[in-house]
Design a protein around this motif. Sequence first.
Motif, PDB file in Angstrom:
ATOM      1  N   THR A 420       0.836  -1.207   0.000  1.00 31.18           N
ATOM      2  CA  THR A 420       0.000   0.000   0.000  1.00 31.18           C
ATOM      3  C   THR A 420       0.867   1.252   0.000  1.00 31.18           C
ATOM      4  O   THR A 420       0.608   2.208  -0.747  1.00 31.18           O
ATOM      5  N   HIS A 423       2.493   1.932  -3.332  1.00 29.09           N
ATOM      6  CA  HIS A 423       1.623   2.369  -4.417  1.00 29.09           C
ATOM      7  C   HIS A 423       0.813   3.615  -4.086  1.00 29.09           C
ATOM      8  O   HIS A 423       0.086   4.120  -4.958  1.00 29.09           O
ATOM      9  N   SER A 424       0.899   4.082  -2.845  1.00 27.86           N
ATOM     10  CA  SER A 424       0.083   5.240  -2.482  1.00 27.86           C
ATOM     11  C   SER A 424       0.915   6.450  -2.064  1.00 27.86           C
ATOM     12  O   SER A 424       0.440   7.579  -2.150  1.00 27.86           O
ATOM     13  N   THR A 602      -6.991  14.456  -9.003  1.00 32.45           N
ATOM     14  CA  THR A 602      -5.979  13.747  -8.220  1.00 32.45           C
ATOM     15  C   THR A 602      -4.599  14.202  -8.642  1.00 32.45           C
ATOM     16  O   THR A 602      -4.308  14.352  -9.828  1.00 32.45           O
TER      17      THR A 602
END
Length: 831
Positions: A420, A423-424, A602
Amino acid sequence: MHADTLHALLEMATGDESALESLRLLVEDDPTPVALCVSCQGGSGLEHVYANGAYRALAPHVEMEGRTYDEVWPDGMQRLEIMGDPYVLVVVPPPIVADKVETGPGSSQPAEKPPASDIEERRSVLRAFMENTDAQLAYLDTDMKFVEVNSAYVHGSNHTEAELLGRNHFDLFPDTENQAIFERVRDTGEGVEFRAKPFEYANQPWRGVTYWDWRLTPVKDQDGTVLGLVLSLVDVTASVSAKLLSDAINRVNGIVHSTLDARSIIEQVVPELAAGIHCECIAVALLSGSSDLRIVDVFGLPEEMRGSTMPMTEFPGALQALEADRPLVIGKPEIARFNGRHACGTELCSLMVAPLALASQRYGIIAFGYRSGPGAFDEPQVDFAGKVAASLSLALNNARLFELCSREARYAEALNRIDTAAHSILDTEEMMVHVVAEVAETMEVGASAVSMRRGGYWKVTYAHGLPEELCGVRMSDSDAPLPARAFEARETIVSVDALNDPRANQCLMKTYDIASLIAAPLVVRGEVIGTLIACCFGETKTFADEQVDFMNRAAATLALALENVRLYEREREIADRLQQALQSMPDELPGAEFSHAYHSATEAARVGGDFYDIFELDQHHLGVTIGDVAGKGIDAAALTSLAKNTIRAHAAERGKTPREIISLTNELIVKATPTESFLTAFFGILDCRDGRLVYANAGHATGTVLKVDGRVSRLPVTGPMLGAFAGVGFEQAEVRLEPGDLLFLYTDGLTETRSGLEFYGEARLMESLGTSSYLTPSEVVERVVYDVLAFGDGELPDDLAILAVRLAEEQPEVPRQQKLPLALNDDVAAP
């Protein structure tokens, strides 16, 4: 026969039918009149049960059995009563027999005293009887001195008969509590009886606790004076110990099934084992590696032994017990060799070792021992050791499986968190700091780091728990041999004892006290770009298979993340340039004033699919464009650039109408892009002289015109979206902008902004525009943006683009348009 002899016989006979029959046989031919009676119900006299020949001869014509003493002897008869439970021996004293032998009520005849030879014969008979029983029998006088003992008593006392006779009982066996009991029986004439009374040999602790059923009965004359005490002892240690061992096993099983924590189980079980088996010392040692034993818990041994490690071959009987898969009592030579190597106050006199093993899995041993003397381990104790070892082995196996499952779950959760984060978290530094900290915590090590391979050198770029001076230092392969091995072999390298591992940089290991180390390669497209390292300080650590697997998987995830970061950085650089190109707008244009705003939903997308454009066609006409491409990123940017530049190119050709320009753009997009590529677009040509706007709307959100009086009119769609179908027709429409009117174009990210489940919507937009007619284009855009972001709490579901155009007044002071800030902050106030 002496009264004390008879009392001993009665004591043995009590409660034992075979011994009672033996008593009858022994006294049947004795010249002393003897009768066996029981107390009548309510205590009113004695009832005859048996009488020997001499007794029956006193009254040959009287039926004795079943009749009371008073019925047989209505005139009375002097007697000596020897009390027992439930029997009473009635003896007619020799002096009375010498004076008168009764042949019936009222009759008598002279009798002679038995010769000395008869008395000695009776004593022989008594001794034969005393020797023919498992009970330990002793007769003591009123001074507590031994008068008579049988062989069972001699054996049980651990003394010879000569050492006992004539000696005071409590000089040999001091016990304040028991001495008080003996004196009370002597002084009161009342016997006592105990069941399973525990006894410990104060000077022989290795014998452990023994349990006895014992009775102490006073021997009295006919006047009731106590002549001595008969002590009868029956060793019930075996039955009591069996019960204690059974109870201990039940308690151990209860502990085993109460938790899956192996350490807690061992800590609770060891005291139960000591209590159950009554040994002086216990040690539980578990296998450390394949050949060493680590003592994890002790009882009755020096505390410093806890945590110590020794080769399994040095612990007597450990390997043999594990191979035999059963408890073994260890011989004295092996114990002596062990004592010679490991003194320190742990010398053992006897030892039993039980294996901790289940199927093919070996866990360690339990050792039971005595230090003060040669304690013996009997069959029940060996059986007990085997059973508790089996229960503890099962518990250790369950704990191991639970720990394995827990660790696997913990490693899986850690890998998910690493994935996580990878990828974040877009910031490389933040992501790497998070990952190395996660690795150190999950592996339960002192430090973790990422060492990157750059230009033939190694450099620690990210670390957690590592000394600061190691970070950023360039090291050659010889300076970092373990990472170099991982690099060359493309496999994980494990060094359990790095301080003594010839593969490691010994100087570096010793300087920073690095005891254990594991290095997993970071492989990208078959090339090693670095290593993920975990290390322990001070104490060595054995890395389990699942830990090595975790490092491999974490390294794979990290390597992919680093490659993604590299690609992202490259894409972001491209995206920044594309965005700048796609959003480039002129500072000013003759005949009109305008303002615009753009915001990507985003940050990760970087390049959105929304675009706008305004450009000069000639000195009187302007081209106005706004559009929305499906998708994000480079592909969306490519389609945006294609649509924007195609519209510009066709618009530059004189004589082409907006309908033709949009139609030509559609045909090009259909041919030049994949079938799933499409967009909506609005293109119009504005005549700055009279405000005439001719436009074609290809499926785009409805444009609006804000009239100077506050009214808002919508510009309808005139055709389908671009790129969906070839050969479709497009229409165009016309509207006139009066002086002061404002053309307000936008994408659907504006109206689709949410607050909870509610959309911002066109109605709210129309209301906001309706109260903004007196504002400049830049003020109108700023007001709408502020309102939308406030409604969505600063978040947008989709990209947002706004373009506002108004005809310039005559001889205007042309304002320079500005790109508006969209983030809400304290510096932006509501219009």
